[in-house]
Design an enzyme around this catalytic site. Structure first.
Site, mmCIF file in Angstrom:
data_model
loop_
_atom_site.group_PDB
_atom_site.id
_atom_site.type_symbol
_atom_site.label_atom_id
_atom_site.label_comp_id
_atom_site.label_asym_id
_atom_site.label_seq_id
_atom_site.Cartn_x
_atom_site.Cartn_y
_atom_site.Cartn_z
ATOM 1 N N SER A 340 154.425 -2.865 45.147
ATOM 2 C CA SER A 340 154.913 -3.666 46.255
ATOM 3 C C SER A 340 156.350 -3.286 46.620
ATOM 4 C CB SER A 340 154.772 -5.150 45.907
ATOM 5 O OG SER A 340 154.826 -5.967 47.050
ATOM 6 N N ASP A 454 148.113 -5.449 48.115
ATOM 7 C CA ASP A 454 149.343 -5.488 47.321
ATOM 8 C C ASP A 454 149.093 -5.197 45.842
ATOM 9 O OD1 ASP A 454 151.742 -6.435 45.943
ATOM 10 O OD2 ASP A 454 152.275 -7.324 47.861
#
Length: 579
Positions: A340, A454
């Site tokens: 991320s 993610d």
């Protein structure tokens, strides 16, 4: 090489008087193994104890799992000798190895007269059982003693590269070429092997230049813990005979590809060359650049520094403070990865940007631009995500992960298969778009029939990926969200949801974005202790009070990360010192 010399240097017998060591040495018989040759099989009787003089062997459980590697001055078979249990694993040589063997009866007689030796072996066994997996893996990575440099084409000055690598390794190393070997040992196979074994035993590392006769080349390949194939990015292709030579040598040691890369050189053939020679990894080195050579030397011998940056939205800005602290303390980053926001910052660093440039890019991305406002009918996600994706393309262009100057990886979550995907090849912008895609906020990325989102959903701190690389120590920076979302002072239950919509004392309140991010990262945080345990230095950044989307706090968060890192990092410096 004689048994007395080996036993005198072995930690098992440290503190014993020379007369006692000489009595045991008299019972020893040498055992020479070629690469791939088996020492014993699982289930065999525990009739012998071995001490490795030179070389490297591998123990493998019956189910195929690797139990570990055994290198210079380490014992083999000591547990069975004490317990009488049959061998629990098979052991074979990864390369040419010399061991000294003692019968069970001979060692037992010795132990009766020298109980200190028995205590030493017992301590070794207990120590191995208690040693954390992190320490075991680090110790294994640092067992490299011999490296063979093989020039892939005439464009590469193999002797010069080998000499530079030997210099970068530091003191108590040895550079060896065919001329030196011929002068000091001759090229008779038996005498050459004995001479090479003595060199290995006497030096921390030995670097061989493989250039020479076919016999010399084969001898250096058989003697190598690591085979370093060096190619030039300007070469049209690898020499066709190279892959054949490596295959004919029946190698069991890993092959590493080094690409000499000048400014403007095209690194596109890297993956094809890597596949052609069966290389485990590839590295870029700028000719004449001491820093690149030093980084290569560290990574090949297990003294590199791997940096893992976790996901956490705006809290991830603290990673920039860590990079600044590492720079000021002289701690290098040899390989980096993340999830991320951590993946974004790691990619910026791996592409060659310094702290100032990274900070400027983050300000432009998250403070000056409004990239998360291309709202859409929330069928799949709240925003279309196209503006952010185009911005990533603008930052990284067509840059590919396998072409970055610093080795890099990032992770995403495969929603279709419920697993982590590791990305170290392909366009950086594409994989960052996946690694930073918060489910529900932005649409997932489609790839080979799966949907990716993610990386922090299942692995917000991918230290496991770094550990598998085996490059050296691991620094992990965690900015996860424990306590970052809540309803202070609310007692509830709250059927009207007033506490959720009420502003906090500082004026903030829970947003849909916060709920989405926190929900998707809960599963990842449940395994945080295990991920933290893989790091040699685990930094829990003091940013728990920072919201996921508190972009305006960038400078303060960076400063907070810097101050915390400057307090914690000095304790790591001793781990970076070579044995």
């Amino acid at each position: 090489m004689d048994a007395f010399t080996v036993l005198s240097a072995c930690p098992l017998f440290a503190g014993l008087n020379p007369e006692a060591i000489a009595r045991l040495a008299a019972e020893a018989r040498p055992v020479r193994l070629a690469a791939g040759e088996q020492l014993f099989a699982a289930g065999d009787a525990p009739d012998l104890l071995y001490i490795v003089a030179t070389g490297r062997l591998r123990a493998v459980f019956p189910d195929g799992r690797i139990a570990g590697d055994i290198a210079r001055l380490e014992p083999i078979g000591e547990i069975g000798l004490l317990t009488g249990d049959r061998r629990g694993a098979s052991v074979h040589a990864l390369r040419s190895s010399l061991l000294f063997a003692f019968s069970a009866s001979a060692f037992q007689a010795f132990a009766m007269n020298e109980p200190a030796a028995l205590m030493a072996i017992t301590r070794v066994i207990i120590g191995r059982m208690r040693e954390p997996d992190r320490e075991t893996r680090l110790r294994a990575a640092r067992k490299t003693r011999t490296l063979t440099v093989f020039a892939a084409s005439t464009e590469v000055n193999g002797p010069a590269f080998a000499a530079a690598l030997e210099a970068a390794l530091g003191g108590h190393t040895k550079y060896v070429d065919a001329a030196l070997a011929s002068h000091e040992a001759g090229l008779d196979e038996a005498s050459l092997h004995e001479w090479m074994s003595q060199l290995e035993f006497a030096h921390k590392q030995v670097v061989y230049d493989a250039a020479g006769s076919p016999d010399w080349t084969r001898a250096t390949l058989r003697q190598a813990d690591r085979i370093v194939v060096v190619a030039d990015c300007t070469s049209a292709e690898l020499a066709p005979a190279l892959a054949g030579i490596l295959q004919a040598a029946a190698l069991h040691s890993p092959v590493e590809l080094v690409l000499l890369r000048r400014e403007g050189d095209n690194p596109a053939p890297a993956l094809a060359w890597k596949a052609a020679i069966g290389a485990r990894s590839h590295y870029f080195v700028r000719p004449g650049h001491a820093g690149d050579m030093a980084s290569l030397a560290r990574q090949l011998t297990g003294f590199g520094v791997g940096l893992v940056l976790g996901g956490g939205g705006a809290r991830g800005f603290a990673h920039v403070g860590l990079l600044r602290a590492m720079q000021e303390l002289g701690i290098p980053v040899d390989v980096c990865g993340g999830a991320s926001m951590g993946a974004f910052i790691a990619a910026l660093h791996a592409s060659g940007r310094d702290v100032a440039a990274i900070t400027e890019t983050l300000k432009d991305t998250f403070m000056r631009r409004r990239l998360l406002n291309d709202y859409r009918l929330p069928v799949v996600s709240i925003i279309a995500g196209k503006k952010f994706r185009r911005h990533l393309q603008g930052v990284f262009g067509e840059l590919r992960a396998e072409h970055l100057p610093v080795p890099f990886y990032c992770v995403s979550t495969n929603l279709t298969r419920a697993c982590t995907e590791v990305h170290n090849e392909g366009r950086v912008a594409d994989w960052l778009a996946a690694s930073m895609c918060i489910p529900g906020l932005a649409p997932p990325v489609a790839f080979k029939g799966s949907l990716l989102c993610d990386g922090a959903v299942v692995n917000s701190l991918p230290t496991d990926v770094m550990q598998e690389l085996g490059r050296g120590v691991i620094i992990a920076s965690d900015v996860s969200t424990e306590g970052a979302i809540g309803a202070p002072h609310a007692q509830g239950p709250d059927p009207d949801f007033e506490a959720v919509h009420r502003r906090h004392e500082d004026g903030s309140r829970v947003s849909l974005k916060d709920v989405l991010f926190r929900t998707t990262s809960l599963g990842s945080e449940s395994g945080m202790a295990a991920r933290a345990s893989r790091a040699d230095m685990y930094l829990r950044m003091p940013v728990g009070d920072v919201g996921t989307f508190d972009w305006p706090l960038l400078d303060a968060i960076i400063q907070r990360g810097y101050e915390h890192a400057m307090q914690e990092l000095p304790a790591l410096l001793s781990k970076l010192e070579q044995d």
